[in-house]
Enzyme design. Sequence first.
Site, PDB file in Angstrom:
ATOM      1  CG  PHE A   1      42.921  36.523  52.771  1.00 23.94           C
ATOM      2  CD1 PHE A   1      42.786  35.300  53.399  1.00 23.94           C
ATOM      3  CD2 PHE A   1      42.364  36.690  51.511  1.00 23.94           C
ATOM      4  CE1 PHE A   1      42.106  34.261  52.792  1.00 23.94           C
ATOM      5  CE2 PHE A   1      41.688  35.664  50.899  1.00 23.94           C
ATOM      6  CZ  PHE A   1      41.560  34.441  51.540  1.00 23.94           C
ATOM      7  CE1 TYR A   2      43.158  37.344  47.236  1.00 22.50           C
ATOM      8  CE2 TYR A   2      42.976  39.556  48.149  1.00 22.50           C
ATOM      9  CZ  TYR A   2      42.422  38.500  47.454  1.00 22.50           C
ATOM     10  OH  TYR A   2      41.138  38.593  46.977  1.00 22.50           O
TER      11      TYR A   2
END
Length: 945
Positions: free
Chosen positions: A695-696
């Site tokens: 996600f990051y």
Amino acid sequence: MNKVWPYSNPTETYEYYDFPFCKPKTVMPHFMTLGQVLRGDRLVNSLYPMHMKRQVPRTVICQRPMSEMDILKFKSAIDQNYMFELFVGELPIDRPFGVKSSMGVEDAKAPERYFLVNYLDFIIGYNEREVVSANVTRELNPEHLVDITEWKENMVVQFSYSVHWTPLPHIPPSQALELQLKSTMPHGHSNMDIHWLAIINSFVLMLLILSLFLLIIIRVVRSDLSRYLQIPDEELNAVEEETGWKLLHADVFRAPKHRLFFCSAVGAGAQLTSMMFMVVLVGCIGTYYQRGAVASAAVISYMVTALLGGFVSANLYQKLGGEKWAWNIFITALCFMGPAFLIWSFLNTVAIFYGSTAAFPFPTILLMFAMWACVTFPLTVLGGIIGRHRSIKQAQAEGSPFPCKTNKLAREIPACRWYQSPITQMFASGFLPFSAIYIELHYIFNSVWGPRIYFLYGILLLAFTMLLLVAGTVTVLFTYFHLNAEDHRWWWRAFCSGVAVSVFFYLYCIYFFLQTGMTGFLQCSFFFLYSLLAAHGIALTLGCVSFYCTYFFVIYIYSRIKAAATRALISQQICVLHGACREDPRTCPHQASTSSTTVVMAVERLTHNVLRCVVDALKSAQLSQAKAAPAAVLLFEPCHSLIQEHGAFAAATDRRRRLSFTAPHWRRLARLWAALDAVHRLNKAERTCTQRELFYRAISDCRELFGSQSVMDRALRDAVGALQVGRPHLGILTAEKGLLAGDIAFKDPSAFASLAAQGSSGTSISESMLKDDNNIQIGEKAKVVLVVEKDTIFQHLLHSRLLAALPMILVTGRGYPDLLTRRFLQKLHRIAPHLLQLYLGDFDPDGVAIYLLYRTSCEQLRLLGLHSDDVKKLPVEAGVSLSKRDHTLQASLLRREEVRRNPLLTDEIRSMTRKFELEALHAAYADEGMALKFIPDKIKASSWI
């Protein structure tokens, strides 16, 4: 005593003491409900005293001198078959005034003689201290009658009565009124077989009609849409030259003429529809055996549903660009009540002229007006304000409420053929729905225009539902034909299709009148004018239903072709998928010049690399269809539990969903491609990461697409479904959450290390434990795997002497379990199927939901507790009332298929009126009682579900 009426004219009612019967010195009216007053009841006291269980022989109550006018009045009433009604407690009895007979006449040619009933022989049944049955002898012997054929000077008629009490213990008082009414039903159980057969035949006919029309609509419209959506941009101009409904996209949502009255009629129809459903649904429960209950329920339902009527009317009027919203709300409130008031005013005047009890008393008139002015009208205004503001907010947030813009100049309408004319549509859309209810109308009319009460509300609900379905379907079909004829004036035509049913209804009213013996101006005016009002209500109801069915249909078909940008993007994706733009999608001839939004740019940037990865994956899996990829992605969207512990894909149980290259799916497609691109780069570097790390990584490249972790999780589910592989094969690891303890050992790196000697808080379940089946060793004494819901109880059991007294393996997912924990339990079952896997959780809906989530991956898991029998041993104070969320989850669980297949589990969920947590059980069993007594005892007794 109540009222009297001619048998053929049930609405022409008069007070009992308007006729020369014996009456008390003081006539005292009794309390009546609103419904009883509306149906013409006038309850007063009588001269027949009765006492519980006291037998009364024949007793004379009065001797009434009769004048010649009195005798003529009685003879006229007998000629018209007058009936009178009286009540014994709450039980009604109706009998004729008298009879005409040739009894005692020797000459066969002599006229019949008149006999008046002057002796009432009451037979009353009782159960303890309650009256459960009341009757008057129907056999009219000479002792019950007096001859009044000829009036004589100083003529006196003697009136008498007798009472006989009979014990009826088999009739409960709660069913006394129902049985009393059904015993006098003219269309009772003897005719029910014919009744049901007619209803079933009508139902089958309606299903055939409905299926035929739906088949036509689905086949034709889907064919049109699929053909239209596959036309590239260079052929769009040619498409616009053809005929059909597609040409009307700039006119089809043009506001109709007289939209103020149109929206008011639709709102009033929505109010009446909801009112009818409320009345019929309440009638299905069986609460309308009280006289006047239907009228009372209808009045209350009409008042309550005024909020909905105002909301629907004002919301639609605002969408159509109306400005006189105050007038719209006012006309909505008067759309049905205005004609009703005019008809009632005339009929009430006629009833007053005739001296009939059908005329409303003045207090009732004031009450009805106050109910409309203080309840119905304010609710209509409130609903209108809410509906208008909601429409304004939707317009501010989403823009136009319709998928297509409207041109300033209306399109010319070509001449239509005879079968496309409004008259043809009105006939077909009126006759076909009416055929679904005409059988039931016979029974309804016999009840409304007769002294009996209608009680077949279940059948009425079925007939009413069929009526709405057929009316809506037929209207949609004819609207589609008219749109194909390039006629965009569908608003009023769709509404009038429902109105056509009311025309057939009124024609049936005329037919029914001709079959009855109704006579006189009073009865005829009541019948025809109230039937006209009922037809008006049916017109509004079916007009509203037909319109909204057509409205949603038109919205659906035109939302599929609404924008050139959508067509350009579809054309671009088709070209890319077929290899026309493999090298650089920006050089595609179908690229829309106006696609400048962030989402479209992200799609454009990622299309090339991501689709190459998808095609490579398909080729590596030896899928022949990869050579001709369609313009859509077929997603096998699995739950976490459907990914097996070794990473395989359980396609047999997955839910399929088609993700097409259309405007509603732009953002989701962009997220899918971004997630696949991130996974592709991760695999090229031969690295792994968790979903959180991914996600990051993604938000650093395209922050506008991923606002939260849940958005990334859904994109990964789409990716897993598109490629049909598990997360481990994509290099995505699951974060460690579950804990493990007990008689089990793991090889690390070459020797086995037992968990029983490691740590005091348990060992985390990691990905390395699932790599090889040979790296796990189960203790010989371990017979049970106990899965605990909460970490606190897991720690309590771990620090107790449970593992020493009963060797086992303890597992917890710490609430809702993660994928690793479920995969680990799956692996344990595969390598050690002899181990009994049990679950211990809270006695609440969440505890059962967690158990069912485990079972999606571990079907062998059994529910050890807490059960309803366990919580009965706990103090009531230890439980907590279920919250609103708990009740919602409880209802959701009861609808699940795996719960319905397990009656014991269903009973457990239904018994959850309060929730009890494991901590309450631990506190109740002091010290180590839960570990050393409760759990071992339940396991030894095999007390699980």
